[in-house]
Design a protein around this motif. Structure first.
Motif, mmCIF file in Angstrom:
data_model
loop_
_atom_site.group_PDB
_atom_site.id
_atom_site.type_symbol
_atom_site.label_atom_id
_atom_site.label_comp_id
_atom_site.label_asym_id
_atom_site.label_seq_id
_atom_site.Cartn_x
_atom_site.Cartn_y
_atom_site.Cartn_z
ATOM 1 N N THR A 296 -2.310 -6.238 0.769
ATOM 2 C CA THR A 296 -2.500 -5.079 -0.107
ATOM 3 C C THR A 296 -3.910 -5.062 -0.669
ATOM 4 N N HIS B 78 -6.108 -3.589 1.825
ATOM 5 C CA HIS B 78 -5.879 -2.156 2.035
ATOM 6 C C HIS B 78 -6.506 -1.290 0.950
ATOM 7 N N LEU B 79 -6.884 -1.895 -0.171
ATOM 8 C CA LEU B 79 -7.518 -1.113 -1.238
ATOM 9 C C LEU B 79 -8.808 -0.459 -0.749
ATOM 10 N N SER C 73 0.826 -1.212 0.000
ATOM 11 C CA SER C 73 0.000 0.000 0.000
ATOM 12 C C SER C 73 0.861 1.262 0.000
#
Length: 301
Positions: A162, A165-166, A106
């Motif tokens: 990741t 985390h979007l 991220s």
């Protein structure tokens, strides 16, 4: 059925009266992009995600045309003069874990966004400071009339952390309005992950629209006609009528007891596979001196 890349050889081009291969550098304008039912919907969905900051994943097998649709989106943005910023984080040899390659984190995404909007910005070292900078950049850019779409290619290689985390990036807003959309370009492994019972990805699964590119099974004749029309040729200048079903039969695996088109059959009738099979068939027909490609030629390629 996976086919190794095969060019149309010069003798075959001469045999069929082609100035060059219809499958090399064949998309140079939006008119060159073939529209099937699924690709037409995908094109609309891509532009909607860009304009309205949506969250979607474009899913397709290798050679299904995902990159072509992304490039068509970029071309349309250019042609129409739309103030849409595409942000593409780059990670060479991206893999889901560091033991296989490089992971996209991220922080890398945040750096890519900041660099795209302000290349001279000195990014703060603390996570809180960096995220505040990012939010302000996107908010101010939106207020200036821009739209932003984060594009992550090969997203099936994203680490789960990741991917989770979007959600944080999608939740960046200016009041009620999102300030950025997210587009994932991925092979079916991402669909399988999001359809799994893995609770770690539930927040993405519940928010991300999956748009899948279907094979060309019923659009095969139209696709081939579109390709050859770019050279002012008709398919029947090159193919016998029985060739098209033969191409389908080579590229659609139907297990015993299952009818073609039913659940259980597996189609690899995607553009890249079609190109390679047709190239092989055209080369074989030219070598044998056949005037056209027929089912018998396709069957042995």
């Amino acid at each position: 059925m996976l086919l190794q890349y095969t060019p149309v050889h010069q003798p075959a081009l001469k045999h069929f009266g082609l100035p060059r291969s219809p499958f090399v550098d064949d998309v140079q304008s939006l008119n060159d992009v073939f529209e099937s039912v699924s690709s037409r919907y995908a094109r609309v969905a891509l532009m909607d995600a860009a304009r309205n900051h949506g969250f979607m994943a474009l899913i397709g097998e290798s050679g299904a045309g995902k990159t072509t649709l992304l490039e068509a989106l970029e071309q349309r943005i250019i042609d129409e003069g739309q103030d849409i910023v595409l942000i593409k984080p780059y990670t060479l040899a991206m893999e889901a874990n560091d033991s296989k390659g490089k992971t996209l984190r991220s922080t890398h995404i945040a750096e890519a966004i900041a660099y795209q909007l302000d290349p001279q910005l000195k990014i703060k070292s603390s996570p809180q400071g960096r995220f505040d900078q990012l939010h302000k950049l996107l908010r101010d850019s939106c207020r200036a009339g821009r739209r932003h779409l984060l594009v992550i290619d090969e997203a099936h290689c994203l680490p789960i952390a990741t991917l989770k985390h979007l959600k944080r990036f999608i939740e960046l807003k200016d009041g009620l309005r999102r300030v950025m959309g997210v587009l994932l370009i991925a092979q079916p492994e991402l669909r399988n992950l999001l359809h799994s019972q893995n609770r770690e990805v539930r927040e993405v699964m519940q928010r991300c629209e999956l748009v899948e590119l279907d094979p060309l099974d019923n659009d095969l004749e139209g696709y081939i006609a579109h390709k050859f029309q770019r050279f002012d040729l008709r398919p029947d200048d090159v193919f016998e009528p029985d060739a098209f079903n033969a191409i389908r039969e080579r590229l659609i695996h139907v297990p015993r007891g299952v009818k073609a088109g039913e659940k259980g059959s597996v189609s690899t009738c995607y553009p890249l596979a079609v190109h390679n099979l047709i190239a092989r068939a055209m080369n074989a027909a030219a070598d044998a001196g056949y005037p056209k490609v027929d089912a018998a030629v396709v069957a042995v390629c």
